[in-house]
Design an enzyme around this catalytic site. Structure first.
Site, PDB file in Angstrom:
ATOM      1  N   GLU A  80       0.792  -1.247  -0.025  1.00 34.14           N
ATOM      2  CA  GLU A  80       0.056   0.016  -0.084  1.00 34.14           C
ATOM      3  C   GLU A  80       0.940   1.254   0.043  1.00 34.14           C
ATOM      4  O   GLU A  80       0.613   2.005   0.918  1.00 34.14           O
ATOM      5  CB  GLU A  80      -1.051   0.125   1.074  1.00 34.14           C
ATOM      6  CG  GLU A  80      -1.909  -1.082   1.064  1.00 34.14           C
ATOM      7  CD  GLU A  80      -2.910  -1.300   2.094  1.00 34.14           C
ATOM      8  OE1 GLU A  80      -2.801  -0.705   3.359  1.00 34.14           O
ATOM      9  OE2 GLU A  80      -3.978  -1.725   1.898  1.00 34.14           O
ATOM     10  N   ASP A  84      -8.494  -9.004   4.413  1.00 35.76           N
ATOM     11  CA  ASP A  84      -8.074  -7.850   5.424  1.00 35.76           C
ATOM     12  C   ASP A  84      -9.301  -7.942   6.447  1.00 35.76           C
ATOM     13  O   ASP A  84     -10.100  -6.871   6.330  1.00 35.76           O
ATOM     14  CB  ASP A  84      -8.037  -6.848   4.408  1.00 35.76           C
ATOM     15  CG  ASP A  84      -7.380  -5.181   5.169  1.00 35.76           C
ATOM     16  OD1 ASP A  84      -7.159  -5.592   6.215  1.00 35.76           O
ATOM     17  OD2 ASP A  84      -7.237  -4.268   4.644  1.00 35.76           O
ATOM     18  N   GLU A  87     -12.406  -1.826  12.197  1.00 35.46           N
ATOM     19  CA  GLU A  87     -12.399  -1.231  11.031  1.00 35.46           C
ATOM     20  C   GLU A  87     -13.712  -1.998  10.120  1.00 35.46           C
ATOM     21  O   GLU A  87     -14.420  -0.972   9.459  1.00 35.46           O
ATOM     22  CB  GLU A  87     -11.103  -1.604  10.055  1.00 35.46           C
ATOM     23  CG  GLU A  87     -11.011  -0.788   8.917  1.00 35.46           C
ATOM     24  CD  GLU A  87      -9.662  -0.922   8.027  1.00 35.46           C
ATOM     25  OE1 GLU A  87      -8.670  -1.495   8.744  1.00 35.46           O
ATOM     26  OE2 GLU A  87      -9.608  -0.569   6.837  1.00 35.46           O
TER      27      GLU A  87
END
Ligand code: GCV
Length: 702
Positions: free
Chosen positions: A307, A386, A414
């Site tokens: 990323e 993820d 998240e």
């Protein structure tokens, strides 16, 4: 050591009341060292409140330290002692003799402790100071029951040597990600607006809470290391040393996320090539300086080639080359590198069906097995994508027998409701830890993380804490932080029992009728809350139907045509990702038997992962007898009803729990219900419009 919090900060699972049983008794603490002093300090504080007393052996002025003796004439109800101890009260000495005869030296290790109740004395023995501290908090959990009539000798040792929380805290407020990346509990407890907080009381109190759950390491800064944060390794090292000072008394070692490009950006070298001698020298010198400031520094955490973070690929080197250069720098001091396996192409072309993000970590890392130094820990997210609410385990966990692996969880929510939704994650983690990648006769994920005769990498999780008065935004999200530590200490614990511990401690004495009503209500609300969350969000393991960027709330096609590799491929006929060897991306082939075949076959693939592995028609019949489309409708209607029931249940605790906690949870449950309805309506409408299949029960679909 000041861990006394201002009144407006919630005590979490260590309210003073939790220490009543210890603080009202006569105790003796034998031993020396910082952590033994912490035990003394904790007992003294509790005794000041509850009327007990705590002693240490009184040395005779002319005697060597080993001849210390307890105060004459005192009969202790509780004894903590490091063994081999000098003179102990008779009951404790008897326990020590039996322990030595049965187990010999070394059985308790660096953090273990023995608990026994003999001749009306509760005895905690340890061979190292950390063991006494863990023993203390174990007694806090047991409360009065630690002082019952008898208690057979119990040995407690952590399953995992490393039990670590990663903070994704930034020093500077990041323009997009804020002070804490994926943080849902306010600002950082470490930094505020570019500067280290002057008052570190909360950091110390945090260490105390973590120690009481069993955690022993913290990485303080974000794995995405930006320019200011990179300097924590050099000219801002003082920040890290200050955190280490306040966490040390609770047995927590500090780790630091570093940038792979640091030799260039901080050292001014022309390259960060891990095979370059200048680079190796820079890491060695820099690391030496770190240990001069922080002698018990834990090590580095690295997110490389991921990323946008720099990494060894930039120099044509492998991740083993990259990790080993840092490992060599840390080795002389006993430090470790946590090297993250979260490496994938985030600039994928959505038209390209052959690239599968789920495959990436295994493709990159499995061929490197055996090439990492002993002090490299490969940190693997538990699933291949993820932290979705449902994924299979990462096949990397079963692919690298010659590498120390740590399994990474995400306590910060998240993708599981961002601490606006109740989502007790321990049942999910427990499933992952108990999963047997080689089939029922083989080791579990927990056993891989714990390691065999040599150390494993342990468990790591992303923390959910911030400067919010309740620590975690949603007061009930504290339970996830507590449960992470407890499962890392003992992965076999029952998540409901862990929740029970958390409730008993957190609500100790808080409610008029004792914790009974609170306990029943919280179990009703929390035990199944992860599955409830799963029901009203993305179906059957397909994942990623969240709003891009912030990841909150539904957006079915939000990621469908983006470069992130997170697709569901829904069309008018069906939905799901074909990851089979026969016709898909071949991801199933990364698992060992039996799972490579279980997942490959549409017949044997578990329902909850069906759309992760297969693209199926809406009329496909699940093992539970429902069609895929009807299952989508049913679970979404059910999920919302369950949230409404949670909310009602919580209402009944009005006046029973602390008003501030009640109000905050009520506000969050209102939002959870609103958001769950939004999920239900968008998901059901989307699939109804795609498939044209009506709900068999005729409920309203928009
Ligand atoms: C810290 C996900 C999150 C990122 C996070 C990344 C990681 O992609 O959305 O915020 O970055 O995981 O684990 O490195």
């Amino acid at each position: 050591m000041n861990t006394v919090l201002p009144n407006d900060v919630h005590a979490a699972w260590l309210p003073p009341e939790a220490f009543r049983a210890l603080g009202s008794r006569r105790s003796l603490v034998c031993g020396e060292g910082t952590l033994v002093d912490t035990v003394r300090h904790e007992l003294a504080r509790a005794c000041a409140r509850y009327g007990g007393s705590t002693d240490q052996p009184h040395p005779r002025p002319d005697a060597p330290p080993s001849d210390d003796r307890p105060a004459a004439g005192t009969s202790y109800e509780l004894v903590f002692a490091l063994v081999p101890a000098g003179l102990l009260p008779i009951a404790a000495a008897a326990v020590e003799v039996v322990y030595r005869r049965r187990h010999g030296a070394g059985a308790l290790g660096e953090e273990g402790f023995l608990l026994a109740r003999h001749a009306e004395v509760t005895v905690v023995l340890a061979e190292a100071p950390a063991g006494l501290l863990h023993g203390l908090f174990h007694l806090v959990r047991l409360g009065e029951s630690a002082f019952g009539l008898t208690r057979p000798m119990e040995l407690h040792r952590p399953a995992m040597r490393l039990r670590m929380l990663d903070h994704w805290d930034n020093v500077d407020v990041h323009p997009v990600m804020g002070q804490v990346e994926r943080g849902y509990a306010g600002g950082s407890i470490f930094w505020q607006d570019g500067a280290r907080r002057e008052d570190l009381t909360r950091v110390g109190a945090y260490g105390r809470l973590l120690a009481a759950g069993g955690v022993n390491a913290v990485s303080v800064n974000n794995v995405n290391v930006h320019a200011t944060e990179a300097r924590l390794l050099t000219d801002r090292l003082g920040d890290v040393a200050a955190f280490a000072d306040v966490l040390r008394p609770y047995g927590i070692r500090v780790h630091l996320s570093v940038s792979f490009a640091a030799p260039v950006t901080l050292g001014g070298l022309p390259t960060a090539d891990p095979l370059d001698d200048g680079v190796r020298g820079w890491w060695a010198d820099t690391t030496k300086q770190v240990y001069e400031s922080i002698p018990d520094f834990g090590g580095y955490v690295v997110k490389a080639d991921s990323e946008g973070q720099p990494g060894p690929f930039g120099y044509g080197r492998s991740h083993a080359d990259g990790a080993n250069v840092l490992a060599d720098a840390l080795a002389p001091f006993g430090g470790v590198v946590h090297w993250r396996a979260f490496v994938y192409n985030h600039r994928q072309d959505w038209r390209d069906r052959s690239t599968d993000r789920a495959r990436a970590a295994h493709d990159h890392f499995a061929p490197l097995d055996g090439q990492f130094r002993d002090n490299v820990i490969l940190q693997v997210k538990h699933g291949p994508m993820d932290f979705q609410p449902r994924e299979p385990i990462s096949p990397v966990i079963a692919a690298m027998p010659r590498t120390r692996l740590a399994v990474e969880f995400q306590v910060t929510q998240e993708y599981t409701g961002q601490q606006r939704h109740v989502c007790y994650l321990a049942p999910w983690w427990s499933e992952v830890l108990g999963f047997a990648p080689w089939g029922d006769d083989g080791p579990t994920v927990a056993a891989v993380a714990a390691g065999g005769p040599a150390d494993g990498g342990g468990l790591v999780a992303v923390s959910n804490v911030g400067d919010d008065p309740f620590w975690t935004g949603h007061p009930l999200a504290q339970a996830n932080l507590y449960a992470f530590g407890r499962l890392a200490w003992d992965p076999r614990l029952d998540p409901a029992a862990v929740l029970d511990e958390w409730i008993e401690l957190t609500f100790a004495g808080a409610s008029p009728g004792g914790p009974g009503p609170v306990r029943r209500a919280l179990h009703a609300i929390m035990d199944d809350s992860w599955r409830t969350y799963e029901r009203y969000t993305a179906p059957l393991g397909v994942g990623f139907m969240v709003r891009p960027g912030h990841h909150y709330g539904p957006d079915v096609d939000g990621y469908e045509y983006t470069p992130w590799g997170t697709y569901h491929f829904a069309d008018r006929d069906g939905v799901g990702v074909d990851r089979t060897r026969a016709s898909g991306t071949g991801f199933t082939g990364q698992f060992p038997p039996p799972w490579r075949d279980v997942y490959e076959s549409i017949e044997s693939c578990p329902d909850e992962l069906l759309l992760f592995f297969h693209h199926v028609p809406y009329g496909h019949v699940l093992h539970n007898g429902s069609t895929v489309i009807q299952h989508i409708y049913d679970t979404h209607f059910d999920g919302v009803e369950q949230v409404a029931a949670m909310r009602q249940r919580w209402e009944r605790l009005d006046g029973v729990v602390d008003p501030g906690v009640h109000a905050r949870v009520r506000e969050r449950l209102d939002e959870q219900l609103r958001c769950a309805e939004e999920w239900r309506d968008q998901i059901n409408a989307y699939f109804f419009r795609k498939s044209g299949v009506p709900d068999a029960r005729g409920r309203r679909i928009h």
